[in-house]
Scaffold this motif. Sequence first.
Motif, PDB file in Angstrom:
ATOM      1  N   ILE A   1       9.568  10.818 -72.036  1.00  0.00           N
ATOM      2  CA  ILE A   1       8.772  11.245 -70.986  1.00  0.00           C
ATOM      3  C   ILE A   1       9.309  12.678 -70.386  1.00  0.00           C
ATOM      4  O   ILE A   1      10.506  13.026 -70.605  1.00  0.00           O
ATOM      5  CB  ILE A   1       8.860  10.292 -69.872  1.00  0.00           C
ATOM      6  N   ALA A   2       8.665  13.360 -69.628  1.00  0.00           N
ATOM      7  CA  ALA A   2       9.042  14.743 -68.986  1.00  0.00           C
ATOM      8  C   ALA A   2       9.064  14.824 -67.440  1.00  0.00           C
ATOM      9  O   ALA A   2       9.720  15.734 -66.966  1.00  0.00           O
ATOM     10  CB  ALA A   2       8.050  15.789 -69.428  1.00  0.00           C
ATOM     11  N   THR A   3       8.426  13.961 -66.849  1.00  0.00           N
ATOM     12  CA  THR A   3       8.430  13.766 -65.123  1.00  0.00           C
ATOM     13  C   THR A   3       8.657  12.606 -64.636  1.00  0.00           C
ATOM     14  O   THR A   3       8.677  11.449 -65.406  1.00  0.00           O
ATOM     15  CB  THR A   3       6.884  14.215 -64.985  1.00  0.00           C
ATOM     16  N   LEU A   4       9.179  12.668 -63.421  1.00  0.00           N
ATOM     17  CA  LEU A   4       9.602  11.501 -62.787  1.00  0.00           C
ATOM     18  C   LEU A   4       8.376  10.644 -62.205  1.00  0.00           C
ATOM     19  O   LEU A   4       8.344   9.391 -62.640  1.00  0.00           O
ATOM     20  CB  LEU A   4      10.167  11.870 -61.233  1.00  0.00           C
ATOM     21  N   PRO A   5       7.165  11.305 -62.164  1.00  0.00           N
ATOM     22  CA  PRO A   5       5.869  10.174 -61.968  1.00  0.00           C
ATOM     23  C   PRO A   5       5.527   9.449 -63.218  1.00  0.00           C
ATOM     24  O   PRO A   5       5.308   8.361 -63.244  1.00  0.00           O
ATOM     25  CB  PRO A   5       4.658  11.046 -61.609  1.00  0.00           C
ATOM     26  N   GLU A   6       5.759  10.136 -64.395  1.00  0.00           N
ATOM     27  CA  GLU A   6       5.827   9.431 -65.751  1.00  0.00           C
ATOM     28  C   GLU A   6       6.356   8.264 -66.057  1.00  0.00           C
ATOM     29  O   GLU A   6       6.386   7.327 -66.253  1.00  0.00           O
ATOM     30  CB  GLU A   6       5.534  10.522 -66.852  1.00  0.00           C
TER      31      GLU A   6
ATOM     32  N   LEU B   1       8.339   6.518 -63.576  1.00  0.00           N
ATOM     33  CA  LEU B   1       7.864   5.339 -62.622  1.00  0.00           C
ATOM     34  C   LEU B   1       6.655   4.868 -62.940  1.00  0.00           C
ATOM     35  O   LEU B   1       6.404   3.892 -62.812  1.00  0.00           O
ATOM     36  CB  LEU B   1       8.034   5.954 -61.332  1.00  0.00           C
ATOM     37  N   GLY B   2       5.622   5.559 -63.618  1.00  0.00           N
ATOM     38  CA  GLY B   2       4.365   4.900 -64.120  1.00  0.00           C
ATOM     39  C   GLY B   2       4.687   3.815 -65.271  1.00  0.00           C
ATOM     40  O   GLY B   2       4.133   2.885 -65.320  1.00  0.00           O
ATOM     41  N   ARG B   3       5.399   4.301 -66.082  1.00  0.00           N
ATOM     42  CA  ARG B   3       6.043   3.346 -67.108  1.00  0.00           C
ATOM     43  C   ARG B   3       6.697   2.166 -66.452  1.00  0.00           C
ATOM     44  O   ARG B   3       6.386   1.049 -67.142  1.00  0.00           O
ATOM     45  CB  ARG B   3       6.780   4.120 -68.283  1.00  0.00           C
ATOM     46  N   ARG B   4       7.695   2.381 -65.923  1.00  0.00           N
ATOM     47  CA  ARG B   4       8.457   1.520 -65.144  1.00  0.00           C
ATOM     48  C   ARG B   4       7.732   0.531 -64.289  1.00  0.00           C
ATOM     49  O   ARG B   4       7.691  -0.762 -64.296  1.00  0.00           O
ATOM     50  CB  ARG B   4       9.668   1.863 -64.742  1.00  0.00           C
TER      51      ARG B   4
ATOM     52  N   PRO C   1       0.786   2.140 -63.074  1.00  0.00           N
ATOM     53  CA  PRO C   1       0.230   3.447 -62.844  1.00  0.00           C
ATOM     54  C   PRO C   1      -0.029   3.671 -61.299  1.00  0.00           C
ATOM     55  O   PRO C   1      -0.276   4.922 -60.751  1.00  0.00           O
ATOM     56  CB  PRO C   1      -1.105   3.242 -63.282  1.00  0.00           C
ATOM     57  N   ARG C   2       0.045   2.575 -60.323  1.00  0.00           N
ATOM     58  CA  ARG C   2      -0.356   2.523 -58.978  1.00  0.00           C
ATOM     59  C   ARG C   2       0.814   3.386 -58.325  1.00  0.00           C
ATOM     60  O   ARG C   2       0.438   4.284 -57.531  1.00  0.00           O
ATOM     61  CB  ARG C   2      -0.498   1.166 -58.384  1.00  0.00           C
ATOM     62  N   LEU C   3       1.876   2.919 -58.581  1.00  0.00           N
ATOM     63  CA  LEU C   3       3.264   3.709 -58.156  1.00  0.00           C
ATOM     64  C   LEU C   3       2.958   5.101 -58.474  1.00  0.00           C
ATOM     65  O   LEU C   3       3.481   6.312 -57.868  1.00  0.00           O
ATOM     66  CB  LEU C   3       4.504   2.885 -58.135  1.00  0.00           C
ATOM     67  N   ARG C   4       2.738   5.583 -59.750  1.00  0.00           N
ATOM     68  CA  ARG C   4       2.555   6.757 -60.189  1.00  0.00           C
ATOM     69  C   ARG C   4       1.720   7.672 -59.469  1.00  0.00           C
ATOM     70  O   ARG C   4       1.860   8.965 -59.319  1.00  0.00           O
ATOM     71  CB  ARG C   4       2.214   6.812 -61.639  1.00  0.00           C
ATOM     72  N   ARG C   5       0.407   7.064 -59.048  1.00  0.00           N
ATOM     73  CA  ARG C   5      -0.517   7.813 -58.497  1.00  0.00           C
ATOM     74  C   ARG C   5      -0.129   8.200 -57.142  1.00  0.00           C
ATOM     75  O   ARG C   5      -0.166   9.218 -56.606  1.00  0.00           O
ATOM     76  CB  ARG C   5      -1.850   7.055 -58.563  1.00  0.00           C
ATOM     77  N   TRP C   6       0.708   7.090 -56.292  1.00  0.00           N
ATOM     78  CA  TRP C   6       1.159   7.362 -55.048  1.00  0.00           C
ATOM     79  C   TRP C   6       2.158   8.370 -54.816  1.00  0.00           C
ATOM     80  O   TRP C   6       2.313   9.225 -54.055  1.00  0.00           O
ATOM     81  CB  TRP C   6       1.687   5.971 -54.369  1.00  0.00           C
ATOM     82  N   LEU C   7       3.029   8.255 -55.663  1.00  0.00           N
ATOM     83  CA  LEU C   7       4.203   9.485 -55.938  1.00  0.00           C
ATOM     84  C   LEU C   7       3.540  10.880 -56.080  1.00  0.00           C
ATOM     85  O   LEU C   7       3.945  11.755 -55.485  1.00  0.00           O
ATOM     86  CB  LEU C   7       5.202   8.980 -56.966  1.00  0.00           C
ATOM     87  N   SER C   8       2.551  10.806 -57.028  1.00  0.00           N
ATOM     88  CA  SER C   8       1.917  12.057 -57.410  1.00  0.00           C
ATOM     89  C   SER C   8       1.226  12.798 -56.152  1.00  0.00           C
ATOM     90  O   SER C   8       1.027  13.989 -55.552  1.00  0.00           O
ATOM     91  CB  SER C   8       0.950  12.088 -58.360  1.00  0.00           C
ATOM     92  N   LEU C   9       0.597  11.875 -55.556  1.00  0.00           N
ATOM     93  CA  LEU C   9      -0.016  12.166 -54.001  1.00  0.00           C
ATOM     94  C   LEU C   9       0.735  12.577 -53.057  1.00  0.00           C
ATOM     95  O   LEU C   9       0.588  13.668 -52.468  1.00  0.00           O
ATOM     96  CB  LEU C   9      -0.987  10.909 -53.580  1.00  0.00           C
ATOM     97  N   ILE C  10       1.790  11.868 -52.973  1.00  0.00           N
ATOM     98  CA  ILE C  10       2.871  12.200 -51.875  1.00  0.00           C
ATOM     99  C   ILE C  10       3.646  13.467 -52.012  1.00  0.00           C
ATOM    100  O   ILE C  10       3.892  14.384 -51.291  1.00  0.00           O
ATOM    101  CB  ILE C  10       3.957  11.205 -51.652  1.00  0.00           C
ATOM    102  N   SER C  11       3.883  13.494 -53.526  1.00  0.00           N
ATOM    103  CA  SER C  11       4.456  15.091 -53.945  1.00  0.00           C
ATOM    104  C   SER C  11       3.476  16.352 -53.839  1.00  0.00           C
ATOM    105  O   SER C  11       3.952  17.087 -52.961  1.00  0.00           O
ATOM    106  CB  SER C  11       4.838  14.839 -55.432  1.00  0.00           C
ATOM    107  N   LEU C  12       2.260  15.959 -53.876  1.00  0.00           N
ATOM    108  CA  LEU C  12       1.178  17.154 -53.650  1.00  0.00           C
ATOM    109  C   LEU C  12       1.193  17.376 -52.367  1.00  0.00           C
ATOM    110  O   LEU C  12       1.270  18.653 -51.781  1.00  0.00           O
ATOM    111  CB  LEU C  12      -0.133  16.778 -54.205  1.00  0.00           C
ATOM    112  N   VAL C  13       0.990  16.179 -51.398  1.00  0.00           N
ATOM    113  CA  VAL C  13       0.806  16.524 -49.992  1.00  0.00           C
ATOM    114  C   VAL C  13       2.119  17.275 -49.172  1.00  0.00           C
ATOM    115  O   VAL C  13       2.316  18.154 -48.609  1.00  0.00           O
ATOM    116  CB  VAL C  13       0.632  15.399 -49.110  1.00  0.00           C
ATOM    117  N   LEU C  14       3.427  16.942 -49.778  1.00  0.00           N
ATOM    118  CA  LEU C  14       4.505  17.215 -49.194  1.00  0.00           C
ATOM    119  C   LEU C  14       4.697  18.802 -49.652  1.00  0.00           C
ATOM    120  O   LEU C  14       5.143  19.907 -48.945  1.00  0.00           O
ATOM    121  CB  LEU C  14       5.875  16.555 -49.667  1.00  0.00           C
ATOM    122  N   TYR C  15       4.316  19.134 -50.925  1.00  0.00           N
ATOM    123  CA  TYR C  15       4.400  20.449 -51.455  1.00  0.00           C
ATOM    124  C   TYR C  15       3.314  21.417 -50.590  1.00  0.00           C
ATOM    125  O   TYR C  15       3.623  22.498 -50.244  1.00  0.00           O
ATOM    126  CB  TYR C  15       3.849  20.692 -52.947  1.00  0.00           C
ATOM    127  N   LEU C  16       1.999  20.819 -50.120  1.00  0.00           N
ATOM    128  CA  LEU C  16       1.265  21.834 -49.545  1.00  0.00           C
ATOM    129  C   LEU C  16       1.654  22.005 -47.987  1.00  0.00           C
ATOM    130  O   LEU C  16       1.372  22.952 -47.407  1.00  0.00           O
ATOM    131  CB  LEU C  16      -0.257  21.001 -49.552  1.00  0.00           C
TER     132      LEU C  16
END
Length: 104
Positions: A18-23, A25-28, A31-46
């Motif tokens: 794998i290459a990213t933290l969301p990937e 966490l999604g495997r471990r 997919p629900r946690l992966r989507r939440w982490l991606s959303l939170i990361s995007l909002v925090l970045y913005l």
Amino acid sequence: HLLLLGWLFAPVYLRCGIATLPEYLGRRYGPRLRRWLSLISLVLYLLTKLSVSIYSAATVLTSVFGWPRWIAAAGLVGLTACYTAVGGLAAVIVTDVAQSVVML
């Protein structure tokens, strides 16, 4: 500290293919946690990095040209969106390379 984290997490990422933290966490955890982490990361970045960059650039334009800050910020966002949409990712890469050369 960052190098220590790289030494700890790189072997795990490479072993799992794998290459990213969301990937990871999604495997471990699914997919629900992966989507939440991606959303939170995007909002925090913005809210943090992008807003500070736009505000500081708008402040420079306000100081240099006397434009209202909100017009400068809106213009920067519009110009950046058009530049990225027309030129695509290649335009962004060319800009990043040029900025890197200037900073060096």
